[in-house]
Design a protein around this motif. Sequence first.
Motif, PDB file in Angstrom:
ATOM      1  N   ILE A 116       0.831  -1.202   0.000  1.00  0.00           N
ATOM      2  CA  ILE A 116       0.000   0.000   0.000  1.00  0.00           C
ATOM      3  C   ILE A 116       0.864   1.249   0.000  1.00  0.00           C
ATOM      4  CG2 ILE A 116      -1.587   1.350   1.441  1.00  0.00           C
ATOM      5  CD1 ILE A 116      -2.914  -1.294   2.214  1.00  0.00           C
ATOM      6  N   SER A 117       1.839   1.314   0.903  1.00  0.00           N
ATOM      7  CA  SER A 117       2.681   2.515   0.957  1.00  0.00           C
ATOM      8  C   SER A 117       3.559   2.637  -0.277  1.00  0.00           C
ATOM      9  CB  SER A 117       3.519   2.531   2.231  1.00  0.00           C
ATOM     10  OG  SER A 117       4.409   1.440   2.298  1.00  0.00           O
ATOM     11  N   ALA A 118       3.970   1.516  -0.875  1.00  0.00           N
ATOM     12  CA  ALA A 118       4.765   1.588  -2.111  1.00  0.00           C
ATOM     13  C   ALA A 118       3.941   2.153  -3.256  1.00  0.00           C
ATOM     14  CB  ALA A 118       5.296   0.210  -2.478  1.00  0.00           C
ATOM     15  N   ASN A 119       2.666   1.817  -3.325  1.00  0.00           N
ATOM     16  CA  ASN A 119       1.793   2.380  -4.353  1.00  0.00           C
ATOM     17  C   ASN A 119       1.545   3.866  -4.118  1.00  0.00           C
ATOM     18  OD1 ASN A 119      -0.042   0.344  -6.324  1.00  0.00           O
ATOM     19  ND2 ASN A 119       1.087  -0.681  -4.699  1.00  0.00           N
ATOM     20  N   ALA A 120       1.562   4.282  -2.872  1.00  0.00           N
ATOM     21  CA  ALA A 120       1.294   5.681  -2.546  1.00  0.00           C
ATOM     22  C   ALA A 120       2.519   6.569  -2.659  1.00  0.00           C
ATOM     23  CB  ALA A 120       0.737   5.775  -1.127  1.00  0.00           C
ATOM     24  N   ALA A 121       3.726   5.998  -2.550  1.00  0.00           N
ATOM     25  CA  ALA A 121       4.930   6.795  -2.331  1.00  0.00           C
ATOM     26  C   ALA A 121       5.479   7.472  -3.571  1.00  0.00           C
ATOM     27  CB  ALA A 121       6.018   5.906  -1.729  1.00  0.00           C
ATOM     28  N   GLY A 122       5.213   6.932  -4.762  1.00  0.00           N
ATOM     29  CA  GLY A 122       5.949   7.385  -5.934  1.00  0.00           C
ATOM     30  C   GLY A 122       7.285   6.678  -5.979  1.00  0.00           C
ATOM     31  N   PRO A 123       8.298   7.262  -6.653  1.00  0.00           N
ATOM     32  CA  PRO A 123       9.614   6.595  -6.713  1.00  0.00           C
ATOM     33  C   PRO A 123      10.139   6.294  -5.312  1.00  0.00           C
ATOM     34  CG  PRO A 123       9.524   8.442  -8.235  1.00  0.00           C
ATOM     35  CD  PRO A 123       8.282   8.532  -7.390  1.00  0.00           C
ATOM     36  N   CYS A 124      10.525   5.041  -5.077  1.00  0.00           N
ATOM     37  CA  CYS A 124      10.894   4.669  -3.712  1.00  0.00           C
ATOM     38  C   CYS A 124      11.751   3.422  -3.696  1.00  0.00           C
ATOM     39  CB  CYS A 124       9.646   4.439  -2.858  1.00  0.00           C
ATOM     40  SG  CYS A 124       8.652   3.004  -3.342  1.00  0.00           S
ATOM     41  N   VAL A 125      12.364   3.192  -2.529  1.00  0.00           N
ATOM     42  CA  VAL A 125      12.939   1.907  -2.146  1.00  0.00           C
ATOM     43  C   VAL A 125      11.807   1.098  -1.514  1.00  0.00           C
ATOM     44  CG1 VAL A 125      14.572   0.767  -0.589  1.00  0.00           C
ATOM     45  CG2 VAL A 125      15.220   2.895  -1.753  1.00  0.00           C
ATOM     46  N   ARG A 126      11.788  -0.196  -1.738  1.00  0.00           N
ATOM     47  CA  ARG A 126      10.732  -1.041  -1.170  1.00  0.00           C
ATOM     48  C   ARG A 126      11.357  -2.217  -0.436  1.00  0.00           C
ATOM     49  NH1 ARG A 126       6.137  -4.484  -2.323  1.00  0.00           N
ATOM     50  NH2 ARG A 126       5.829  -5.363  -0.235  1.00  0.00           N
ATOM     51  N   THR A 127      10.928  -2.423   0.796  1.00  0.00           N
ATOM     52  CA  THR A 127      11.234  -3.680   1.466  1.00  0.00           C
ATOM     53  C   THR A 127      10.114  -4.669   1.189  1.00  0.00           C
ATOM     54  OG1 THR A 127      12.587  -2.738   3.235  1.00  0.00           O
ATOM     55  CG2 THR A 127      11.528  -4.839   3.690  1.00  0.00           C
ATOM     56  N   VAL A 128      10.479  -5.818   0.647  1.00  0.00           N
ATOM     57  CA  VAL A 128       9.529  -6.904   0.426  1.00  0.00           C
ATOM     58  C   VAL A 128       9.727  -7.893   1.576  1.00  0.00           C
ATOM     59  CG1 VAL A 128       8.744  -8.710  -1.141  1.00  0.00           C
ATOM     60  CG2 VAL A 128       9.648  -6.561  -2.070  1.00  0.00           C
ATOM     61  N   HIS A 129       8.820  -7.863   2.530  1.00  0.00           N
ATOM     62  CA  HIS A 129       8.941  -8.744   3.695  1.00  0.00           C
ATOM     63  C   HIS A 129       8.585 -10.186   3.333  1.00  0.00           C
ATOM     64  CE1 HIS A 129       9.719  -5.617   6.723  1.00  0.00           C
ATOM     65  NE2 HIS A 129       8.978  -4.856   5.935  1.00  0.00           N
ATOM     66  N   HIS A 130       7.536 -10.343   2.544  1.00  0.00           N
ATOM     67  CA  HIS A 130       7.194 -11.657   2.000  1.00  0.00           C
ATOM     68  C   HIS A 130       6.292 -11.422   0.791  1.00  0.00           C
ATOM     69  CE1 HIS A 130       3.685 -10.834   4.575  1.00  0.00           C
ATOM     70  NE2 HIS A 130       3.006 -11.526   3.673  1.00  0.00           N
ATOM     71  N   LEU A 131       6.130 -12.439  -0.024  1.00  0.00           N
ATOM     72  CA  LEU A 131       5.300 -12.344  -1.217  1.00  0.00           C
ATOM     73  C   LEU A 131       3.966 -13.027  -0.970  1.00  0.00           C
ATOM     74  CD1 LEU A 131       8.063 -13.080  -3.847  1.00  0.00           C
ATOM     75  CD2 LEU A 131       6.829 -10.929  -3.594  1.00  0.00           C
ATOM     76  N   ASP A 132       2.892 -12.366  -1.406  1.00  0.00           N
ATOM     77  CA  ASP A 132       1.549 -12.918  -1.270  1.00  0.00           C
ATOM     78  C   ASP A 132       0.991 -13.279  -2.630  1.00  0.00           C
ATOM     79  OD1 ASP A 132       0.761 -12.848   1.566  1.00  0.00           O
ATOM     80  OD2 ASP A 132       1.105 -10.690   1.390  1.00  0.00           O
ATOM     81  N   HIS A 133      -0.074 -14.057  -2.614  1.00  0.00           N
ATOM     82  CA  HIS A 133      -0.788 -14.401  -3.844  1.00  0.00           C
ATOM     83  C   HIS A 133      -2.256 -14.043  -3.630  1.00  0.00           C
ATOM     84  CE1 HIS A 133       2.714 -16.449  -5.456  1.00  0.00           C
ATOM     85  NE2 HIS A 133       2.858 -17.016  -4.276  1.00  0.00           N
ATOM     86  N   PHE A 134      -2.647 -12.884  -4.164  1.00  0.00           N
ATOM     87  CA  PHE A 134      -3.997 -12.384  -3.955  1.00  0.00           C
ATOM     88  C   PHE A 134      -4.895 -12.720  -5.133  1.00  0.00           C
ATOM     89  CE2 PHE A 134      -1.430  -9.207  -1.494  1.00  0.00           C
ATOM     90  CZ  PHE A 134      -1.937  -9.529  -0.236  1.00  0.00           C
ATOM     91  N   THR A 135      -6.175 -12.932  -4.837  1.00  0.00           N
ATOM     92  CA  THR A 135      -7.174 -13.148  -5.892  1.00  0.00           C
ATOM     93  C   THR A 135      -8.046 -11.905  -6.102  1.00  0.00           C
ATOM     94  OG1 THR A 135      -8.670 -14.137  -4.262  1.00  0.00           O
ATOM     95  CG2 THR A 135      -7.257 -15.632  -5.509  1.00  0.00           C
TER      96      THR A 135
END
Length: 368
Positions: A101-120
């Motif tokens: 959510i914050s990565a989509n809101a931030a604009g250009p950014c560094v992102r920490t990926v804590h884990h990967l999800d699989h959403f439907t």
Amino acid sequence: MKIALLSYSTRPRGGVVHTLALAEALAAAGEDVTVWSLGRGGDRGFFREVDDEVRVRIVPFPDGPREETVGARILRSIATLRAAFAPCAAAYDIVHAQDCISANAAGPCVRTVHHLDHFTTPELAACHERAIVEPYAHVCVSRSVADELRAGWGLDPAVIPNGVAYERFASTEPAARAAWRARLGTYVLTVGGIEPRKGSLDLIEAYALLRAARPDVRLVIAGGETLFDYRDYRSRWEARAAALGIEPVVLGAVPESDLPPLVAAADAFAFPSLKEGFGLAAMEALAAGVPLVVRDLPVLREVFGSAARFADTPEAFATALGHALTLDDPVRAALGRKLAARHTWTEAAARHLAFYRSVTGGSHRRVG
């Protein structure tokens, strides 16, 4: 260096705990740090006090209409945080988002990926994908998650493990531990609430098997703050517990000051998660000297090694928990404490700063 760390929530989830601890360690290293977050349901601050050296910006996020879907709430979350943060973004040398959510809101950014999800849910799936492909640099808290990013997206993330508040869990007050023991007796603890990713259904199956041999042992579940709607899963969990004739103790969110003694007083800690990036709650249990049983996942093998017992079915979990409760294993306990003590937030902050300088070319100018 002016650094903004962005989170989707003020409430006690692993990523939020990570964000605050990292912010405080960066500030202690002399950096200028601001943490931005949505304040859901009227929240005006985080679940715990934050060091005065860290600026905090809480963006109000009122509850939506009763009929609001998860997808609509995700889109509203992104839009609300973006509207507040965008006018300030250029003031920072580094913008670092801690979730999709914050990565989509931030604009250009560094992102920490804590884990990967699989959403439907379409909105969630799109949010998840954009939060991976659009950031200009990535951090993972374990090599296993970094390997998933390499295999799935061709990315080359830095690996910087979590820190652990070792002393906070290793040095709890005897009276506080005794109070939990008086209230709960002998107990197996899990932290993370009741939800699919945490393997909650498997855990009650394991507990039912364990209880047949150890009727004196209780199952205690703490935590559970989440953005998502797991009411259907919770209903299935409750129905299955009733069918098995068991009554786990569900504490919900525990006050921050109560969590370390609750963990330290446990006879064993169960961590049956189906997907994790590091396992911070389990590492905190090791810091407290509590025997640990975790799901047999590559990432948890990587992080915990011989300090934990591993199980991949409810039957195996029941057996491993039985061993943890009955076998004195000082060597494994010492390994666990040493492992937890090695993961400091000071080291994590130093590695983050080196990474920030590498992606800005040492210029303290945000790249995007």
